[in-house]
Design a protein around this motif. Structure first.
Motif, PDB file in Angstrom:
ATOM      1  N   GLU A 132       9.878  -3.807  49.668  1.00  0.00           N
ATOM      2  CA  GLU A 132       8.455  -4.103  49.830  1.00  0.00           C
ATOM      3  C   GLU A 132       7.654  -2.970  49.211  1.00  0.00           C
ATOM      4  OE1 GLU A 132       8.426  -6.703  53.991  1.00  0.00           O
ATOM      5  OE2 GLU A 132       7.624  -4.655  53.972  1.00  0.00           O
ATOM      6  N   MET A 133       6.530  -3.318  48.568  1.00  0.00           N
ATOM      7  CA  MET A 133       5.681  -2.285  47.960  1.00  0.00           C
ATOM      8  C   MET A 133       4.221  -2.648  48.150  1.00  0.00           C
ATOM      9  SD  MET A 133       6.581  -3.167  43.964  1.00  0.00           S
ATOM     10  CE  MET A 133       8.326  -3.284  44.310  1.00  0.00           C
ATOM     11  N   THR A 134       3.441  -1.660  48.489  1.00  0.00           N
ATOM     12  CA  THR A 134       1.985  -1.852  48.575  1.00  0.00           C
ATOM     13  C   THR A 134       1.303  -1.371  47.301  1.00  0.00           C
ATOM     14  OG1 THR A 134       1.767   0.287  49.675  1.00  0.00           O
ATOM     15  CG2 THR A 134       1.957  -1.654  51.085  1.00  0.00           C
ATOM     16  N   ASP A 135       2.070  -0.664  46.449  1.00  0.00           N
ATOM     17  CA  ASP A 135       1.586  -0.193  45.149  1.00  0.00           C
ATOM     18  C   ASP A 135       2.685  -0.442  44.134  1.00  0.00           C
ATOM     19  OD1 ASP A 135       1.037   1.551  42.874  1.00  0.00           O
ATOM     20  OD2 ASP A 135      -0.533   2.436  44.130  1.00  0.00           O
ATOM     21  N   PHE A 136       2.332  -1.076  43.008  1.00  0.00           N
ATOM     22  CA  PHE A 136       3.347  -1.450  42.019  1.00  0.00           C
ATOM     23  C   PHE A 136       3.937  -0.243  41.287  1.00  0.00           C
ATOM     24  CE2 PHE A 136       0.697  -5.364  42.158  1.00  0.00           C
ATOM     25  CZ  PHE A 136       1.686  -6.251  42.558  1.00  0.00           C
ATOM     26  N   TYR A 137       3.235   0.896  41.328  1.00  0.00           N
ATOM     27  CA  TYR A 137       3.651   2.018  40.488  1.00  0.00           C
ATOM     28  C   TYR A 137       4.073   3.250  41.283  1.00  0.00           C
ATOM     29  CZ  TYR A 137       1.124  -0.844  37.100  1.00  0.00           C
ATOM     30  OH  TYR A 137       0.689  -1.886  36.318  1.00  0.00           O
ATOM     31  N   ASP A 138       3.995   3.182  42.594  1.00  0.00           N
ATOM     32  CA  ASP A 138       4.273   4.365  43.413  1.00  0.00           C
ATOM     33  C   ASP A 138       5.516   4.135  44.262  1.00  0.00           C
ATOM     34  OD1 ASP A 138       4.291   6.613  44.987  1.00  0.00           O
ATOM     35  OD2 ASP A 138       2.162   6.523  45.505  1.00  0.00           O
ATOM     36  N   VAL A 139       6.589   4.850  43.936  1.00  0.00           N
ATOM     37  CA  VAL A 139       7.848   4.690  44.668  1.00  0.00           C
ATOM     38  C   VAL A 139       7.719   5.153  46.111  1.00  0.00           C
ATOM     39  CG1 VAL A 139       8.783   6.966  44.075  1.00  0.00           C
ATOM     40  CG2 VAL A 139      10.344   5.053  44.484  1.00  0.00           C
ATOM     41  N   ASN A 140       6.751   5.992  46.389  1.00  0.00           N
ATOM     42  CA  ASN A 140       6.545   6.497  47.754  1.00  0.00           C
ATOM     43  C   ASN A 140       5.821   5.488  48.648  1.00  0.00           C
ATOM     44  OD1 ASN A 140       7.690   9.152  47.341  1.00  0.00           O
ATOM     45  ND2 ASN A 140       5.899   9.570  46.048  1.00  0.00           N
ATOM     46  N   LYS A 141       5.313   4.445  48.056  1.00  0.00           N
ATOM     47  CA  LYS A 141       4.647   3.408  48.833  1.00  0.00           C
ATOM     48  C   LYS A 141       5.511   2.150  48.861  1.00  0.00           C
ATOM     49  CE  LYS A 141      -0.003   5.181  47.968  1.00  0.00           C
ATOM     50  NZ  LYS A 141      -1.357   4.908  47.402  1.00  0.00           N
ATOM     51  N   THR A 142       6.763   2.379  49.230  1.00  0.00           N
ATOM     52  CA  THR A 142       7.735   1.289  49.316  1.00  0.00           C
ATOM     53  C   THR A 142       8.509   1.385  50.628  1.00  0.00           C
ATOM     54  OG1 THR A 142       9.440   2.588  48.189  1.00  0.00           O
ATOM     55  CG2 THR A 142       8.046   1.182  46.806  1.00  0.00           C
ATOM     56  N   LYS A 143       9.073   0.280  51.026  1.00  0.00           N
ATOM     57  CA  LYS A 143       9.972   0.248  52.185  1.00  0.00           C
ATOM     58  C   LYS A 143      11.129  -0.684  51.832  1.00  0.00           C
ATOM     59  CE  LYS A 143       8.594   0.307  56.557  1.00  0.00           C
ATOM     60  NZ  LYS A 143       8.117  -0.126  57.913  1.00  0.00           N
ATOM     61  N   ILE A 144      12.357  -0.199  52.076  1.00  0.00           N
ATOM     62  CA  ILE A 144      13.547  -0.946  51.688  1.00  0.00           C
ATOM     63  C   ILE A 144      14.150  -1.648  52.895  1.00  0.00           C
ATOM     64  CG2 ILE A 144      15.834  -0.796  50.612  1.00  0.00           C
ATOM     65  CD1 ILE A 144      14.928   1.785  49.269  1.00  0.00           C
ATOM     66  N   PHE A 145      14.568  -2.889  52.687  1.00  0.00           N
ATOM     67  CA  PHE A 145      15.283  -3.673  53.698  1.00  0.00           C
ATOM     68  C   PHE A 145      16.625  -4.081  53.093  1.00  0.00           C
ATOM     69  CE2 PHE A 145      10.898  -3.842  54.793  1.00  0.00           C
ATOM     70  CZ  PHE A 145      10.863  -3.897  56.188  1.00  0.00           C
ATOM     71  N   TYR A 146      17.652  -4.142  53.924  1.00  0.00           N
ATOM     72  CA  TYR A 146      18.986  -4.399  53.394  1.00  0.00           C
ATOM     73  C   TYR A 146      19.703  -5.510  54.169  1.00  0.00           C
ATOM     74  CZ  TYR A 146      21.146  -2.071  57.403  1.00  0.00           C
ATOM     75  OH  TYR A 146      21.558  -1.748  58.674  1.00  0.00           O
ATOM     76  N   ALA A 147      20.661  -6.120  53.473  1.00  0.00           N
ATOM     77  CA  ALA A 147      21.596  -7.059  54.094  1.00  0.00           C
ATOM     78  C   ALA A 147      22.980  -6.721  53.560  1.00  0.00           C
ATOM     79  CB  ALA A 147      21.237  -8.498  53.784  1.00  0.00           C
ATOM     80  N   GLU A 148      23.864  -6.321  54.465  1.00  0.00           N
ATOM     81  CA  GLU A 148      25.245  -6.040  54.101  1.00  0.00           C
ATOM     82  C   GLU A 148      26.002  -7.359  54.151  1.00  0.00           C
ATOM     83  OE1 GLU A 148      28.623  -2.799  55.492  1.00  0.00           O
ATOM     84  OE2 GLU A 148      27.396  -3.811  57.001  1.00  0.00           O
ATOM     85  N   LEU A 149      26.265  -7.902  52.981  1.00  0.00           N
ATOM     86  CA  LEU A 149      26.870  -9.239  52.897  1.00  0.00           C
ATOM     87  C   LEU A 149      28.344  -9.102  52.541  1.00  0.00           C
ATOM     88  CD1 LEU A 149      23.984 -10.987  50.932  1.00  0.00           C
ATOM     89  CD2 LEU A 149      24.473 -11.186  53.371  1.00  0.00           C
ATOM     90  N   LEU A 150      29.166  -9.086  53.563  1.00  0.00           N
ATOM     91  CA  LEU A 150      30.602  -9.042  53.366  1.00  0.00           C
ATOM     92  C   LEU A 150      31.176 -10.451  53.471  1.00  0.00           C
ATOM     93  CD1 LEU A 150      30.886  -5.797  55.301  1.00  0.00           C
ATOM     94  CD2 LEU A 150      32.084  -6.079  53.134  1.00  0.00           C
ATOM     95  N   LYS A 151      32.459 -10.573  53.213  1.00  0.00           N
ATOM     96  CA  LYS A 151      33.099 -11.885  53.156  1.00  0.00           C
ATOM     97  C   LYS A 151      32.835 -12.685  54.436  1.00  0.00           C
ATOM     98  CE  LYS A 151      36.146 -14.538  50.883  1.00  0.00           C
ATOM     99  NZ  LYS A 151      35.963 -15.009  49.500  1.00  0.00           N
ATOM    100  N   TYR A 152      33.019 -12.033  55.588  1.00  0.00           N
ATOM    101  CA  TYR A 152      32.815 -12.725  56.874  1.00  0.00           C
ATOM    102  C   TYR A 152      31.356 -13.168  57.009  1.00  0.00           C
ATOM    103  CZ  TYR A 152      32.433 -13.499  61.894  1.00  0.00           C
ATOM    104  OH  TYR A 152      32.187 -14.051  63.120  1.00  0.00           O
ATOM    105  N   ASP A 153      30.415 -12.273  56.675  1.00  0.00           N
ATOM    106  CA  ASP A 153      28.987 -12.590  56.803  1.00  0.00           C
ATOM    107  C   ASP A 153      28.622 -13.797  55.950  1.00  0.00           C
ATOM    108  OD1 ASP A 153      28.357 -10.252  58.418  1.00  0.00           O
ATOM    109  OD2 ASP A 153      28.654  -9.097  56.599  1.00  0.00           O
ATOM    110  N   ILE A 154      29.122 -13.802  54.709  1.00  0.00           N
ATOM    111  CA  ILE A 154      28.749 -14.862  53.769  1.00  0.00           C
ATOM    112  C   ILE A 154      29.287 -16.214  54.224  1.00  0.00           C
ATOM    113  CG2 ILE A 154      29.005 -15.661  51.397  1.00  0.00           C
ATOM    114  CD1 ILE A 154      29.203 -12.645  50.616  1.00  0.00           C
ATOM    115  N   GLU A 155      30.560 -16.244  54.615  1.00  0.00           N
ATOM    116  CA  GLU A 155      31.144 -17.527  55.022  1.00  0.00           C
ATOM    117  C   GLU A 155      30.448 -18.071  56.274  1.00  0.00           C
ATOM    118  OE1 GLU A 155      35.288 -17.985  55.030  1.00  0.00           O
ATOM    119  OE2 GLU A 155      35.557 -17.168  53.010  1.00  0.00           O
TER     120      GLU A 155
END
Length: 497
Positions: A103-126
């Motif tokens: 997510e970003m509130t500014d297109f050019y500023d890396v400091n105005k971002t927040k990262i979200f993750y999904a660890e998709l392993l074999k079990y999770d995907i199936e």
């Protein structure tokens, strides 16, 4: 705004999070049209190896997909994102992928971002695509990335990717496993909490014959309980030598005994007392509470800490506490007398306070009037899941109740005579336990087999009457109760049982 600019800022945010870990090297090109994946994060043994890009010190590579999105306000904790089913199938063929939404509130500023993750392993995907194989996309919940955990998450991904492999062993609902394990990746205490409460980790079942691990579930804990040695007491006595730290995702409590919760906030120590536990545990906690309340002090690892109690505590709690403790001791004594150590929570017994009061009244207080509530000579009393059988005495003991399985008492206060005829000229004392069917014995919590053994071995089997018992004749059995003779009939089979 062009997709290239959004993508570049998203990749920059991931690169920044990777580099500050010191052990990760991102290889994520911008504007690449490679399907399903955007690149990878290479995991190194050390920061020096990472900086030198040493080939011999690579732990593994984590395939990643990075998506950027502009928002007015950052999401808190989690956010949904739609993943294409085709991508999920491709990830499954490669034993998983690490999917990142920036997510970003500014297109050019890396400091105005927040990262979200999904660890998709074999079990999770199936599990995610089961029954949804023909959909175009599937919504999945992504978790907020704590940037100090990215290295640990990459190691976690590589470990479980290897455990689950490219062809997933699935759970057989009929199968029971010899061992159940889960593994936490990290070297700090916070890593344990992170996987238990935030990210979750996998639990595996292992069959000793095949030596194969099968992923059963990705789980998160509701609570973690830690035990720590710690002395808590008064100036003269240590009442507790340990406390328990109960931690959830959002808070933690320190508990000792069964009734005390301790919260340390700055220089302020709050001790809350909420009675709990078995009768014996409550007696101990209540006695300790009275002592520290009267002294106004508690000793923690022999360090004196002053306590302040509100006035209503003295009036509403401390004043009636001695009588309450006395009552608890009486309940404990009478249950112990009947051969039970009540380890269950006392709350489960409170619904039967009337029966408990009856036991105290007739056994401890010897209340003659209480005996008038029944004319039965064998009285069954239920308290919680316990069932007791009492006997009412005869003759001079007619106003007393006692434990039916206390042989010393029953021999003195209760008699059963047997005779070959109604004259009772040649009678013989026999075990009182012939009054009960064998299958009934184990219903009673106060059963004492040694008392039954003594009662049976005390019978004089050389007596002619005892010899007659061996025959198939019906015997007239005198129940000597209340000084009156009452007749009952027992066959040989019922007595010999």
């Amino acid at each position: 705004m062009s997709n290239y600019v959004i993508g570049k800022n998203a990749v920059s945010a991931v690169e920044h999070a990777s580099m500050i870990s010191g052990l990760l090297m991102p290889e994520i090109p911008v504007g690449d049209t490679y399907p399903s994946w955007d690149g990878e994060i290479i995991v190194y043994i050390s920061e020096d190896s990472r900086n030198k890009r040493a080939k011999d010190d690579i732990i593994g590579r984590v395939p990643v997909q990075v998506k950027g999105t502009h928002v007015k306000h950052f999401s808190e904790g989690t956010r949904p994102y739609n993943i294409e089913v085709t991508d999920l199938k491709n990830y499954s063929n490669e034993a998983g992928a690490f999917f990142l939404v920036v997510e970003m509130t500014d297109f050019y500023d890396v400091n105005k971002t927040k990262i979200f993750y999904a660890e998709l392993l074999k079990y999770d995907i199936e599990k995610l695509i089961k029954g949804k194989e023909h959909q175009k996309t599937i919504s999945h919940t992504f978790q907020e990335l704590r940037r100090d955990k990215l290295y640990s998450l990459c190691r976690h991904f590589l470990f479980h990717r290897k455990e689950q492999g490219y062809k997933l062993m699935t759970l057989d609902g009929k199968n029971e496993y010899d061992e159940y394990t889960f593994t936490i990746i990290g070297n700090k205490k916070s890593d344990l909490d992170f996987y238990l409460f935030d990210s979750g980790t996998f639990i595996y079942g292992k069959n000793k014959h095949t030596n194969l691990k099968v992923p059963i579930d990705r789980f998160k804990a509701d609570i973690k309980i830690e035990q720590e040695e710690f002395n808590i007491g008064t100036r003269d006595k240590v009442f507790y030598d340990k406390f328990y730290r109960e931690k959830t995702k959002d808070n933690q409590k320190i508990k000792f005994g069964k009734s005390f919760t301790m919260v340390l906030s700055g220089n302020k120590l709050d001790i809350n007392f909420a009675e709990s536990g078995s009768i014996r545990e409550r007696i101990k906690d209540c006695e300790f509470f009275v002592k520290i309340a009267k002294a106004g002090k508690i000793y923690l690892n022999h360090t004196e800490v002053s306590l302040n109690f509100e006035e209503d505590v003295y009036n509403n709690v401390l004043a009636p506490m001695p009588n309450y403790i006395k009552k608890l001791n009486e309940i404990l004594w009478v249950l112990n007398y009947l051969g039970v150590e009540p380890n269950v929570d006392f709350d489960t017994l409170k619904k039967d306070l009337k029966q408990i009061s009856f036991l105290i009244d007739v056994i401890i207080n010897k209340n003659v009037e209480a005996n008038k509530i029944t004319d039965k000579h064998l009285q069954v009393v239920s308290v919680g899941n316990y069932k007791f059988i009492l006997s009412k005495g005869v003759g001079e003991h007619e106003n007393t109740f006692f434990d039916f399985f206390n042989y010393n008492e029953i021999k003195e206060k209760y008699r059963i005579l047997i005779s070959p005829d109604k004259t009772f000229k040649n009678s013989l004392e026999h075990s009182p336990y012939i009054l009960l069917k064998p299958e009934e014995l184990y219903k009673y919590s106060n059963l004492k087999l040694d008392s039954i053994e003594k009662a049976l071995t005390d019978v004089d089997y050389t007596n002619s009457i005892a010899q007659d018992i061996s025959n198939e004749f019906l015997l007239n059995t005198l129940l000597y109760l209340d000084g009156n003779c009452k007749l009952a009939h027992y066959s040989r089979s019922s007595i010999s049982n």
